[in-house]
Design an enzyme around this catalytic site. Structure first.
Site, PDB file in Angstrom:
ATOM      1  CB  CYS A   1      -1.005  -0.039   1.145  1.00  0.00           C
ATOM      2  SG  CYS A   1      -2.436   1.003   0.785  1.00  0.00           S
TER       3      CYS A   1
ATOM      4  CG  HIS B   1      -3.620  -3.532   3.080  1.00  0.00           C
ATOM      5  ND1 HIS B   1      -2.673  -3.027   3.932  1.00  0.00           N
ATOM      6  CD2 HIS B   1      -4.259  -2.462   2.562  1.00  0.00           C
ATOM      7  CE1 HIS B   1      -2.744  -1.708   3.946  1.00  0.00           C
ATOM      8  NE2 HIS B   1      -3.696  -1.329   3.113  1.00  0.00           N
TER       9      HIS B   1
ATOM     10  CD  GLU C   1      -1.360  -6.201   5.135  1.00  0.00           C
ATOM     11  OE1 GLU C   1      -1.082  -6.489   3.951  1.00  0.00           O
ATOM     12  OE2 GLU C   1      -1.576  -5.036   5.505  1.00  0.00           O
TER      13      GLU C   1
HETATM   14  N1  GLN Z   1      -1.882   6.767   2.797  1.00  0.00           N
HETATM   15  C1  GLN Z   1      -1.991   6.013   1.594  1.00  0.00           C
HETATM   16  C2  GLN Z   1      -3.339   6.171   0.921  1.00  0.00           C
HETATM   17  O1  GLN Z   1      -4.284   6.589   1.542  1.00  0.00           O
HETATM   18  C3  GLN Z   1      -1.685   4.538   1.839  1.00  0.00           C
HETATM   19  C4  GLN Z   1      -2.674   3.869   2.738  1.00  0.00           C
HETATM   20  C5  GLN Z   1      -2.197   2.543   3.300  1.00  0.00           C
HETATM   21  O2  GLN Z   1      -1.007   2.259   3.324  1.00  0.00           O
HETATM   22  N2  GLN Z   1      -3.112   1.733   3.791  1.00  0.00           N
HETATM   23  O3  GLN Z   1      -3.477   5.891  -0.231  1.00  0.00           O
END
Ligand code: GLN
Length: 532
Positions: free
Chosen positions: A382, A508, A510
């Site tokens: 992410c 994600h 995970e």
């Molecule tokens: N801050 C980033 C976004 O909003 C990544 C978010 C995250 O890592 N879950 O896109």
């Protein structure tokens, strides 16, 4: 069979591991052939943990249907290998919101709306939803907080009413702590007695007591607790600290928790739980052939709970590769061009973690650069993917000011930008891109090798994305987009084909790794780190 409802409450102190006990019991019942789900009721007023700082609450776990939930749901999924949904996590905020909405609609027909019966009825409705709609044999409901807390009262009252209404089809398991006084070499049961009294004051008689302790409880001590708390002696279960949370189901089985629960709920207890696969996982966990050092670069390293699912995914992936992943948590704020080699030098793999806000971003970008330039296996998740994209734009494409709109809205090269669908959103809670989305994998890529399939589903929680205006330029210079959302064409995976192992995902992974189904991206990353 009618759905049975098990309530898990906690006393004496918080952090006793109600989530792990609930997940362990669920696992044992599942292994006996029952269909089981677990639900968490959180007594705070936030609608969900979406706007909470990780320091308050640890990781936010996201379900397939896009609910942002308590991290205990991650344990439930990892233990059971089954998806949960919004119905598996309810907060006081959500309960009140739905009661207030009903009041505004006029559903209460002029009545005064009160905690009892309206709030408690709403709690009961949420508890029964899982039994009514999905027809589970057993629904385990974990009540967050500690018995005696002001905010837990309506939940305990709802449990009292359900026990009264459903009788033998319900069961209350109360988890407490038995402290050991080193000076007098004694285990003390008084806090347990008090906490059971407090539950009794609210009209709830626990049926089973699980006592967390650091030392074995004697027969005498169990007899005493049973006598003072009106609980049968074989329903006083000890739970000694285990070397890993994944041993707790076996410990609980040895203590007879599942057998007592089956008996008390009147479920025929014919076969032993089939834990063969689980045992073989534990065996591999406990007998690694070697260790592999991997760095997790993130800004919440003082609070590992912020990365709970990532840490557990490494346990699963380690077991699958028969190695122990020696995970080093590196504070991204401390990483600079000068010290990056010292900090990350001995690492066989580098993971850059998810996150929000600008703190520690430059350190993460340095960590990516170090992995890319030194051909060290790299995995970005992410925000970690967004940092990989920014790093590539700065150091390969030569856009020195490249950034994400999140960190520098004035940058000329916003290689990570706000999603179109996010541009008119002003509210913060529950407004990100949330939940599972399909991702189509490009043939002939590392992503395809890892997944072994072309269409996957992964879970998201973010507002920003790869800016497709730059896609052709990135690909021309060696960073390839290897996964796209088939409907919106959002880039979901990037990789560098000339690198040994460099992959990053906007989603994600995970959140979908479980004990019996470790996530392929983690398994491949750990394997790449071992082979290096
Ligand atoms: N801050 C980033 C976004 O909003 C990544 C978010 C995250 O890592 N879950 O896109």
């Amino acid at each position: 069979m009618n759905t049975r409802y098990i309530f898990v409450t906690g006393g004496v102190t918080s952090s006793l591991g109600k989530g792990i006990i609930s997940a362990s019991l669920a696992k044992l019942l599942q292994a006996r052939g029952l269909s089981v789900t677990i639900q968490k009721l959180d007594p705070y007023i936030n609608i969900d943990p979406d706007t909470l700082n990780p320091y308050e609450h640890g990781e936010c776990y996201v379900t397939v249907d896009g609910a942002v939930t308590d991290l205990d749901l991650g344990h439930y999924e990892r233990f059971l290998g089954e998806s949960t949904t919004q119905a598996n996590n309810v907060t006081t905020g959500r309960i009140y919101q739905s009661v207030i909405d009903k009041e505004r609609r006029g559903d209460y027909l002029g009545k005064t709306v009160q905690v009892v019966p309206h709030i408690t009825d709403e709690i009961k409705r949420h508890i029964k939803i899982l039994g009514n709609t999905k027809k589970y044999d057993v629904v385990i409901t974990e009540i967050g907080g500690t018995v005696g807390d002001i905010e837990s009262l309506p939940y305990v009252e709802a449990v009292r009413q359900l026990k009264w209404e459903l009788g033998n089809e319900t069961l209350c398991i109360h988890l407490t702590y038995v402290p050991y006084l080193a000076a007098s070499h004694e285990l003390k049961t008084k806090p347990t007695q008090h906490s059971v009294k407090s539950l009794l004051q609210s009209g709830v008689q626990p049926d089973v007591l699980v006592l967390r302790a650091e030392h074995d409880l004697s027969e005498d001590l169990r007899r005493k607790v049973a006598l003072f708390c009106n609980v049968e002696k074989d329903a006083v279960i000890q739970c000694i600290d285990a070397p890993t949370i994944y041993e707790v189901p076996l410990l609980m089985h040895k203590e007879g928790l599942d057998a007592v629960v089956m008996r008390k709920l009147g479920i025929p207890n014919t076969k032993e739980p089939d834990m063969a696969e689980w045992l073989s996982f534990l065996e591999r966990c406990e007998n690694p052939k070697r260790e592999v050092k991997i760095a997790l670069v993130g800004k919440y390293v003082e609070l590992p709970d912020a990365y709970k699912s990532i840490l557990e995914s490494f346990v699963h992936a380690g077991a699958s590769n028969e190695v122990k992943v020696d995970l080093r948590l590196i504070q991204s704020e401390n990483v600079t061009a000068e010290n990056v080699a010292d900090l990350l030098g001995g690492m066989k793999g580098i993971l850059v973690a998810p996150g929000f806000g600008g703190r520690g971003i430059e350190g993460k970008i340095e960590a990516v650069r170090y992995a890319r330039e030194n051909n060290i296996p790299f995995f970005g998740i992410c925000l970690g993917m967004q940092c990989a994209v920014i790093e590539f734009a700065r150091n390969v494409l030569g856009y020195a000011d490249a950034n994400s709109t999140e960190f520098n809205p004035r940058s000329e090269h916003k290689v990570v930008d706000l999603m179109e669908s996010q541009k008119n959103i002003s509210g913060m809670g529950g407004t990100m891109r949330l939940g599972a989305y399909p991702c189509e994998i490009e043939p002939g890529t590392l992503a395809e090798q890892v997944y072994g399939e072309r269409l996957i589903q992964e879970r998201h929680r973010h507002r920003y994305e790869f800016n497709n205006d730059y896609l052709a330029e990135f690909e021309k210079h060696g960073m390839k987009a290897s996964g796209f959302n088939p409907d919106t064409k959002l880039v979901e995976i990037v990789e560098i084909p000339s690198h040994r192992f460099f992959i990053a995902s906007q989603f994600h992974p995970e959140l979908q790794s479980s004990v019996l189904r470790p996530h392929k991206l983690f398994v491949s990353f750990v394997k790449a780190a071992m082979e290096w």
